[in-house]
Design an enzyme around this catalytic site. Sequence first.
Site, PDB file in Angstrom:
ATOM      1  N   GLY A   1      57.194  48.209  24.681  1.00  0.00           N
ATOM      2  CA  GLY A   1      56.090  48.821  23.962  1.00  0.00           C
ATOM      3  C   GLY A   1      54.815  48.514  24.710  1.00  0.00           C
TER       4      GLY A   1
ATOM      5  N   MET B   1      48.088  46.868  23.459  1.00  0.00           N
ATOM      6  CA  MET B   1      48.326  45.431  23.414  1.00  0.00           C
ATOM      7  C   MET B   1      49.426  45.012  24.383  1.00  0.00           C
ATOM      8  SD  MET B   1      46.887  42.887  21.921  1.00  0.00           S
ATOM      9  CE  MET B   1      46.229  43.493  20.384  1.00  0.00           C
ATOM     10  N   GLY B   2      50.483  45.820  24.485  1.00  0.00           N
ATOM     11  CA  GLY B   2      51.536  45.508  25.439  1.00  0.00           C
ATOM     12  C   GLY B   2      51.018  45.494  26.859  1.00  0.00           C
TER      13      GLY B   2
ATOM     14  N   ASN C   1      52.390  44.139  14.410  1.00  0.00           N
ATOM     15  CA  ASN C   1      51.655  44.108  13.161  1.00  0.00           C
ATOM     16  C   ASN C   1      52.612  44.332  12.002  1.00  0.00           C
ATOM     17  OD1 ASN C   1      49.130  43.753  14.360  1.00  0.00           O
ATOM     18  ND2 ASN C   1      48.732  45.944  14.485  1.00  0.00           N
TER      19      ASN C   1
ATOM     20  N   ALA D   1      42.789  45.231  21.961  1.00  0.00           N
ATOM     21  CA  ALA D   1      42.950  46.113  23.122  1.00  0.00           C
ATOM     22  C   ALA D   1      42.784  47.548  22.655  1.00  0.00           C
ATOM     23  CB  ALA D   1      44.321  45.920  23.769  1.00  0.00           C
TER      24      ALA D   1
ATOM     25  N   LYS E   1      47.164  37.357   9.125  1.00  0.00           N
ATOM     26  CA  LYS E   1      46.856  38.466  10.041  1.00  0.00           C
ATOM     27  C   LYS E   1      47.049  39.810   9.336  1.00  0.00           C
ATOM     28  CE  LYS E   1      46.368  40.967  13.846  1.00  0.00           C
ATOM     29  NZ  LYS E   1      47.376  40.928  14.906  1.00  0.00           N
TER      30      LYS E   1
ATOM     31  N   ASN F   1      44.801  43.364   9.144  1.00  0.00           N
ATOM     32  CA  ASN F   1      45.294  44.724   9.349  1.00  0.00           C
ATOM     33  C   ASN F   1      45.196  45.558   8.078  1.00  0.00           C
ATOM     34  OD1 ASN F   1      47.851  43.251  11.373  1.00  0.00           O
ATOM     35  ND2 ASN F   1      46.044  44.312  12.103  1.00  0.00           N
TER      36      ASN F   1
ATOM     37  N   ASN G   1      42.342  48.166   9.346  1.00  0.00           N
ATOM     38  CA  ASN G   1      43.018  49.352   9.869  1.00  0.00           C
ATOM     39  C   ASN G   1      42.842  50.566   8.972  1.00  0.00           C
ATOM     40  OD1 ASN G   1      44.987  49.105  12.419  1.00  0.00           O
ATOM     41  ND2 ASN G   1      44.802  47.104  11.462  1.00  0.00           N
TER      42      ASN G   1
ATOM     43  N   SER H   1      43.713  49.605  15.772  1.00  0.00           N
ATOM     44  CA  SER H   1      44.818  50.372  16.367  1.00  0.00           C
ATOM     45  C   SER H   1      45.209  51.583  15.523  1.00  0.00           C
ATOM     46  CB  SER H   1      46.032  49.473  16.578  1.00  0.00           C
ATOM     47  OG  SER H   1      46.467  48.911  15.352  1.00  0.00           O
TER      48      SER H   1
END
Length: 312
Positions: free
Chosen positions: A7, A11-12, A105, A131, A187, A191, A195, A260
């Site tokens: 992936g 972020m990857g 996530n 990212a 976390k 999100n 998000n 994201s």
Amino acid sequence: MKITIAGAGAMGSRFGLMLHKGGNEVTLVDGWPAHVNQIKEHGLQANFNGEELTVQLPVELQSEIHSEEKTDLIILFTKAMQLDKMLQDIQPLIGAHTNVLCLLNGIGHEDIVEKYVPMENIFIGNTMWTAGLEGPGKVKLFGNGSVELQNLGKNQEQAAIDLASVLSDSGLNAKYSDNIHYSIYRKACVNGTMNGLCTILDTNMAGLGETRPAHDMVVTIVNEFAAVAAHEGVMLDIPEVIEHVEECFNPETIGMHYPSMYQDLITNHRLTEIDYINGAISRKGKKYNIPTPYCDFLTQLIHSKEEILKAK
């Protein structure tokens, strides 16, 4: 170490680039043909804290894995709804001694990973790095972050500590946690607020924080997450989590970042992970008979927005 990033989105790509710079043998695997082809032809292009870099990294389309050579470590960075298919596709890379670190996530991904990897080889965690994917083969990486991780298998604490050291040697600021489910729920509160709200309101995190209702919305959503977490034996420090979430509003740190989910839906018209964040709390709330009206509504709003934009 031979590392596969499964992936290789924003972020990857960040983790792949930093681990490569740290001296590891890194291969990217992704399911987006345009992204894979761009990296093959032109390298991974990154704005890395203001420095323009082009890094040549091996990259494979997940549906076309040819190598039978086993990898030492797989770091999972797919979208939640793509996890099962990715693990199916990369089976040729997984050997008896391949460790798998899941940094997605959302909540509950270990249930899928366990279908493909022995428990003693599974590690779960979360990351506070950010990212942005600006287009195929091009990412924007800024700011600082950290990683927390823990072993799922019994008596694998030292292996988790060693894995954290590998990441930290490449500047990823990783540490071992003995209570990763707390960190994952903490976390998930970030999100579950940033998000969905930024996506629906079409703003970055600083813009959300400038609105008068922002604090009350954050408080309500965090309390819904905390109620579900408590039913599962995870007791969140609610005031601390709210303060942690609202740190995202600071324009001098990460406030100018678009989460994201915004990047997926608004920028790229791609389906979101809402069912694995607020949607997961909504489902668990129904299961445990806990009201979660804000998570219910936010999940519905995002799905409606997906339909309006014909997201795929």
